[in-house]
Each structure stands twice: as C-alpha cells, then as structure tokens.
Scaffold this motif. Structure first.
Motif, PDB file in Angstrom:
ATOM      1  N   GLN A   1       1.401  -0.739   0.004  1.00 39.72           N
ATOM      2  CA  GLN A   1       0.003   0.066  -0.726  1.00 39.72           C
ATOM      3  C   GLN A   1       1.279   1.243  -0.034  1.00 39.72           C
ATOM      4  OE1 GLN A   1      -1.810  -0.782   3.733  1.00 39.72           O
ATOM      5  NE2 GLN A   1      -1.615   1.392   4.062  1.00 39.72           N
ATOM      6  N   TYR A   2       0.382   2.490  -0.221  1.00 40.69           N
ATOM      7  CA  TYR A   2       0.919   3.770  -0.396  1.00 40.69           C
ATOM      8  C   TYR A   2       0.093   4.083  -0.580  1.00 40.69           C
ATOM      9  CZ  TYR A   2       2.176   8.275  -3.328  1.00 40.69           C
ATOM     10  OH  TYR A   2       2.949   9.161  -3.220  1.00 40.69           O
ATOM     11  N   GLY A   3       0.778   5.691   0.544  1.00 43.10           N
ATOM     12  CA  GLY A   3      -0.351   6.744   1.340  1.00 43.10           C
ATOM     13  C   GLY A   3       1.015   7.861   1.263  1.00 43.10           C
ATOM     14  N   CYS A   4      -0.054   9.484   2.301  1.00 42.08           N
ATOM     15  CA  CYS A   4       1.093  10.555   2.670  1.00 42.08           C
ATOM     16  C   CYS A   4      -0.028  10.485   3.549  1.00 42.08           C
ATOM     17  CB  CYS A   4       1.086  11.525   1.635  1.00 42.08           C
ATOM     18  SG  CYS A   4      -0.219  12.179   0.897  1.00 42.08           S
ATOM     19  N   SER A   5       0.362  11.702   4.693  1.00 44.33           N
ATOM     20  CA  SER A   5      -0.167  12.452   5.150  1.00 44.33           C
ATOM     21  C   SER A   5      -0.702  13.152   5.736  1.00 44.33           C
ATOM     22  CB  SER A   5       1.049  13.162   6.803  1.00 44.33           C
ATOM     23  OG  SER A   5       2.758  12.346   6.740  1.00 44.33           O
ATOM     24  N   GLU A   6      -1.126  13.561   4.729  1.00 49.57           N
ATOM     25  CA  GLU A   6      -2.036  14.486   4.197  1.00 49.57           C
ATOM     26  C   GLU A   6      -3.618  14.190   3.751  1.00 49.57           C
ATOM     27  OE1 GLU A   6       1.368  16.573   3.663  1.00 49.57           O
ATOM     28  OE2 GLU A   6       0.292  14.977   3.011  1.00 49.57           O
ATOM     29  N   THR A   7      -3.540  12.679   3.263  1.00 42.94           N
ATOM     30  CA  THR A   7      -4.413  12.772   2.678  1.00 42.94           C
ATOM     31  C   THR A   7      -4.812  10.491   3.321  1.00 42.94           C
ATOM     32  OG1 THR A   7      -3.803  10.692   0.291  1.00 42.94           O
ATOM     33  CG2 THR A   7      -4.657  13.470   0.427  1.00 42.94           C
ATOM     34  N   GLY A   8      -3.962   9.850   3.813  1.00 44.49           N
ATOM     35  CA  GLY A   8      -3.796   8.461   4.222  1.00 44.49           C
ATOM     36  C   GLY A   8      -3.368   7.916   3.425  1.00 44.49           C
ATOM     37  N   CYS A   9      -3.781   6.673   3.179  1.00 38.92           N
ATOM     38  CA  CYS A   9      -3.756   5.790   2.065  1.00 38.92           C
ATOM     39  C   CYS A   9      -4.503   6.115   0.586  1.00 38.92           C
ATOM     40  CB  CYS A   9      -3.770   4.367   2.639  1.00 38.92           C
ATOM     41  SG  CYS A   9      -3.673   2.753   1.080  1.00 38.92           S
ATOM     42  N   ILE A  10      -3.804   5.913  -0.208  1.00 35.62           N
ATOM     43  CA  ILE A  10      -4.126   5.998  -1.259  1.00 35.62           C
ATOM     44  C   ILE A  10      -4.243   4.954  -2.409  1.00 35.62           C
ATOM     45  CG2 ILE A  10      -3.006   7.634  -3.139  1.00 35.62           C
ATOM     46  CD1 ILE A  10      -1.750   9.248  -0.905  1.00 35.62           C
ATOM     47  N   ALA A  11      -3.563   4.631  -2.506  1.00 33.14           N
ATOM     48  CA  ALA A  11      -3.732   3.394  -3.327  1.00 33.14           C
ATOM     49  C   ALA A  11      -2.980   2.041  -2.912  1.00 33.14           C
ATOM     50  CB  ALA A  11      -2.024   3.270  -4.414  1.00 33.14           C
ATOM     51  N   LEU A  12      -3.823   0.606  -3.174  1.00 36.07           N
ATOM     52  CA  LEU A  12      -3.920  -0.662  -2.359  1.00 36.07           C
ATOM     53  C   LEU A  12      -3.578  -1.550  -3.362  1.00 36.07           C
ATOM     54  CD1 LEU A  12      -3.744  -2.352   0.694  1.00 36.07           C
ATOM     55  CD2 LEU A  12      -5.958  -2.781   0.003  1.00 36.07           C
ATOM     56  N   HIS A  13      -2.610  -2.830  -3.209  1.00 31.74           N
ATOM     57  CA  HIS A  13      -2.225  -3.160  -4.876  1.00 31.74           C
ATOM     58  C   HIS A  13      -2.362  -5.100  -4.473  1.00 31.74           C
ATOM     59  CE1 HIS A  13      -0.426  -4.727  -8.347  1.00 31.74           C
ATOM     60  NE2 HIS A  13       0.192  -3.743  -8.663  1.00 31.74           N
ATOM     61  N   PRO A  14      -3.329  -5.450  -4.303  1.00 31.56           N
ATOM     62  CA  PRO A  14      -3.877  -7.027  -3.715  1.00 31.56           C
ATOM     63  C   PRO A  14      -2.431  -7.840  -4.321  1.00 31.56           C
ATOM     64  CG  PRO A  14      -4.326  -6.609  -6.251  1.00 31.56           C
ATOM     65  CD  PRO A  14      -3.589  -4.822  -5.728  1.00 31.56           C
ATOM     66  N   ASN A  15      -1.600  -7.891  -5.926  1.00 33.19           N
ATOM     67  CA  ASN A  15      -0.555  -8.170  -6.355  1.00 33.19           C
ATOM     68  C   ASN A  15       0.702  -7.809  -6.677  1.00 33.19           C
ATOM     69  OD1 ASN A  15       0.963 -11.056  -6.269  1.00 33.19           O
ATOM     70  ND2 ASN A  15      -0.486 -11.098  -8.562  1.00 33.19           N
ATOM     71  N   PRO A  16       1.798  -7.133  -6.048  1.00 29.97           N
ATOM     72  CA  PRO A  16       2.421  -6.626  -6.660  1.00 29.97           C
ATOM     73  C   PRO A  16       3.832  -7.388  -7.601  1.00 29.97           C
ATOM     74  CG  PRO A  16       2.608  -5.945  -4.364  1.00 29.97           C
ATOM     75  CD  PRO A  16       1.647  -6.776  -4.716  1.00 29.97           C
ATOM     76  N   THR A  17       4.042  -7.120  -8.501  1.00 31.59           N
ATOM     77  CA  THR A  17       4.469  -7.940  -9.396  1.00 31.59           C
ATOM     78  C   THR A  17       6.277  -7.278  -9.200  1.00 31.59           C
ATOM     79  OG1 THR A  17       3.979  -6.666 -11.618  1.00 31.59           O
ATOM     80  CG2 THR A  17       3.891  -8.721 -10.947  1.00 31.59           C
ATOM     81  N   THR A  18       6.621  -6.048  -8.523  1.00 32.34           N
ATOM     82  CA  THR A  18       8.015  -5.132  -8.741  1.00 32.34           C
ATOM     83  C   THR A  18       7.439  -4.443  -7.320  1.00 32.34           C
ATOM     84  OG1 THR A  18       7.392  -3.096  -9.698  1.00 32.34           O
ATOM     85  CG2 THR A  18       7.737  -4.848 -10.518  1.00 32.34           C
ATOM     86  N   ALA A  19       9.016  -4.471  -6.993  1.00 33.27           N
ATOM     87  CA  ALA A  19       8.926  -2.841  -5.925  1.00 33.27           C
ATOM     88  C   ALA A  19       7.915  -2.367  -6.566  1.00 33.27           C
ATOM     89  CB  ALA A  19       9.819  -2.771  -5.203  1.00 33.27           C
ATOM     90  N   GLN A  20       8.075  -1.579  -7.589  1.00 31.14           N
ATOM     91  CA  GLN A  20       7.633  -0.584  -8.180  1.00 31.14           C
ATOM     92  C   GLN A  20       6.432  -0.135  -7.847  1.00 31.14           C
ATOM     93  OE1 GLN A  20      10.658  -1.462  -9.204  1.00 31.14           O
ATOM     94  NE2 GLN A  20      11.452  -0.754  -7.553  1.00 31.14           N
ATOM     95  N   ALA A  21       5.527  -0.694  -8.040  1.00 32.88           N
ATOM     96  CA  ALA A  21       4.052  -1.123  -7.871  1.00 32.88           C
ATOM     97  C   ALA A  21       3.061  -0.845  -6.857  1.00 32.88           C
ATOM     98  CB  ALA A  21       3.474  -2.539  -8.504  1.00 32.88           C
ATOM     99  N   ILE A  22       2.934   0.478  -7.206  1.00 31.16           N
ATOM    100  CA  ILE A  22       2.553   0.967  -5.562  1.00 31.16           C
ATOM    101  C   ILE A  22       0.834   0.091  -5.057  1.00 31.16           C
ATOM    102  CG2 ILE A  22       4.235   2.452  -5.055  1.00 31.16           C
ATOM    103  CD1 ILE A  22       2.160   4.610  -6.025  1.00 31.16           C
ATOM    104  N   GLY A  23       0.368   0.141  -6.719  1.00 30.32           N
ATOM    105  CA  GLY A  23      -1.435  -0.225  -6.238  1.00 30.32           C
ATOM    106  C   GLY A  23      -2.340   0.513  -7.308  1.00 30.32           C
TER     107      GLY A  23
END
Length: 402
Positions: free
Chosen positions: A236-258
C-alpha cells in the motif's frame, strides 16, 4: 476485540479501561491531547475514546524523550501531553477549537515535519474505501508489527481490521524471532510491518501467509526475498495528508504501489513520463511530491521523491535505480543515494554505503551495470546509515550534512 501480544481485550474491556474515566478529561470532545506512552492497551483505549467523543488526539512515538514529546505537542497546539502516565498529564497552552480527529506529523524526510490534522470523518471514509479494496477475506486478522502511533499501524492495521469485524494482534516486541512465533500462532493473519523487518524475516525462510508492506520503496533484492517466502504479498501507498492512497493486491515489482482507493481522485504521469502524483480528497487537491507513473489500466508505479531525483546535465537519475544495483552485491549491507550541487553538471550522484568492498571495486561494478550519468561520483563509507525515528532515511539531510 483485539489482542495485545497474548492478552485479549474485548470491546467492553477497552471501554471500561481506567483511561476512559480520567478526572482531568472533563470535556474530551473539545480537548486536544498528545499521547506518548509504551502502554499500548491504555493508548488504544484512549484513542478509541477520543474517536467516540469526537475529541482530538496526537499519537507520538513511544521512544521519544520527554522534551521532544513536549515540543511536538506544543507544535500541534495541544491542551495536554500524556507522557507515560495518564493520571498526571502535562498542562499546555489551551488549544484553539477544531473538529475532532487525529493530528500527525509528516515523515520529515524532505525537511521539517508538518503538522497534519485529519478529521475522524475523513478517516472513516478512508477505512471504508480501504476495506472495499482489501483483497483477502474480511475475516482475515492482522498482526500489527509496527508502531500504532503511525497511521499504517493505527488506521490500516487496527481500525480497518476492527471495522471489518476481524481481530488485530498488536505486538509490543518486534524482534524477528518473536514476530515469526506470532505468525505461526496466527497462521491465517496478514502481517503489517515495515519493509526492513519483513526483509529480516525473509532471511529465516519461514513461509508467511500474507504480508502488507508500506512506508518506503524496497530495493528489488528485498522485494524478491520477501516475495519468495510469502503466499500473498500486498503493498500500500499513502501520504500523511490523505492517508492511504493506493492498495496493490499482487505487486510484481517493488515500484508497483497499487490502484487508487475509490474515495479519491488522482492525477499522475505515465510510465515513460512520470509526474508528481496529485490526490483530491474533500474537494482539495494535494501534491504528494512523489514522481509516479500510471499504466493504461490505472496501476501506479513509484519512481522517486520529486525533490530526491538527481538531474545530471539534464539527465534524470532515480536514487532507487542506483541503490538496487549496489544492493545486488553480497558485500553491500546498506546504500543510500542522494544528490549534491555541482558547478559543472548541476547535480551529482553521491552515495553513503555500508560495505566491506573497496571503492574501486564498487565503482567498476556500477560502470558495468549503469549508464555513466547514473554512477556515483562521491562515495562515503560508514558503519551505519543514520535514520529518522520512523526508520526512514532523509536523502535531503544527507545532501546537506555529508
């Protein structure tokens, strides 16, 4: 209900906890309280009380010294600071009235940490959207092996789990062997932990059911090691201002944030031309300062922090690309790439590294695997790379102080 280590707490036990009957907390709905404590049960009970009463709470990392906790509480405009003992609060300047919610600080990796206030309503919208996208059965419990003073552990690890009717297990001790024992005791739970801890766990070669990682982009070698021992790897990926922004169920690389959560709108660049990710929430657009590219199907890929990208004579260098190459070597334990100003090139690539190899050996290795403009020109060998209290590294500070 939830567990703290092996102790079970029912909803009634948390509601009846002594911190819910504090004599000094006469008007919780209009009070702002900072909490810095190692008593996890008291903290969770107090946080849930403030949520029920629409009060405002400021979670602080439990390892902060008292002077540092007070400074942060004053910056956040708190009425009270709890430092360890809930019965003896420190009275601070009376806070200005504000909507009830959670006040947190940004990570501070790109400068001084900002004070960020989020309402309980915005957090409820986040939790609802998060659970809509949660790819595992809603009965899946959570092992929270990260601080509940941070939104990853508190909102996504604890609150989202309770909201969907599952049981969180909050750990106060996060040594790798202890975390693995808890994972064996709860074989159908998803582990929430920082990337560093999960990478250490992967070295024990114990198969894990499910892992959620967040907080930093992993080196590809770490990602592959974690993927190898995990049945279900989520990111999952997010920022402090908005919380969680994206969720990935099955990333194939470290750069895939959802994929973006449904309650948000996002604007990003493309894979070939990444741009700053913008996020709209409650009618307000927020710049994340992250270079992100979206694929045709909406999958987001992280490239770099906007202010950490290195411009060498007009050519872009992403620090993670250089770090990934260095970390392929068994004799490199840690590496952090950052930038400094350069009179001729505009900026130059610098690295701070923990390694037993010589500079000459590593320079040759980089020239064999990277373009010339990507290769570090400044090398600093250290025994340990200093990190912020949240476990992250500030490349900006390294560029100033190195």
């Amino acid at each position: 209900m939830l567990y703290i280590e092996e102790t079970l707490y029912t909803e009634q036990m948390l509601t009846d906890h002594p911190v819910c009957r504090l004599s000094w907390l006469t008007h919780p709905g209009t009070t702002v309280v900072a909490v810095c404590t190692k008593d996890t049960a008291a903290w969770i009970a107090f946080c849930l009380l403030m949520k029920r009463t629409q009060g405002t709470v400021v979670p602080l990392h439990p390892d902060l010294p008292e002077a540092g906790a007070r400074d942060m509480a004053e910056r956040a405009g708190c009425d009270f600071l709890i430092y360890g003992d809930f019965q003896q609060p420190v009275r601070l300047t009376q806070a200005k009235p504000r909507p009830g919610g959670l006040i947190q600080f940004s990570s501070g990796t790109t400068g001084e940490a900002k004070v960020i206030h989020r309402t309980w309503l915005s957090i409820e919208l986040e939790v609802t959207a998060y659970n809509q996208c949660f790819p595992l059965p809603h009965a899946t419990g959570t092992i929270v092996a990260c601080p509940t003073s941070h939104s990853f552990g508190l909102i996504c690890g604890v609150m989202a789990t309770l909201y969907r009717g599952a049981v969180p297990v909050i750990l106060e001790h996060t040594s790798p062997r202890h975390v693995l024992r808890v994972c064996r005791a709860h074989p159908d739970a998803i582990l929430y932990a920082g990337p560093g801890i999960v990478y250490l766990l992967s070295q024990f070669k114990q198969q894990l059911f499910a892992v959620m990682i967040s907080g930093m982009t992993l080196p590809n070698s770490w990602f592959e090691a974690i993927q190898e021992v995990t049945d279900y790897l989520l990111q999952q990926y997010g920022c402090s201002e908005t919380g969680c922004i994206a969720l990935h169920p099955n990333p194939t690389t470290a750069q895939a944030i959802g994929y973006p959560l449904p309650h948000l709108q996002t604007e990003a660049g493309t894979i070939n031309q990444p741009a700053e990710l913008l996020v709209e929430s409650d009618g307000t657009w927020t710049g994340t300062k992250d270079l992100v590219g979206a694929s045709e199907n909406g999958e987001l890929f992280f490239f770099s922090r906007l202010d950490e990208m290195i411009n060498v004579s007009g050519l872009s260098v992403y620090p993670a690309d250089v770090e990934d190459v260095l970390l392929r070597r068994a004799d490199v334990n840690e590496a952090v790439v950052f930038k400094k100003s350069d009179r001729l090139q505009g900026e130059r690539v610098c690295v701070q590294i923990v390694s037993s190899a010589t500079e000459e050996t590593l320079r040759s290795f980089c020239h064999a695997h990277l373009a010339p403009h990507q290769c570090p020109t400044d090398w600093t060998f250290v025994t340990e790379i200093k990190k912020l209290p949240n476990g992250k590294v500030s490349r900006i500070r390294l560029g100033v102080t190195s």
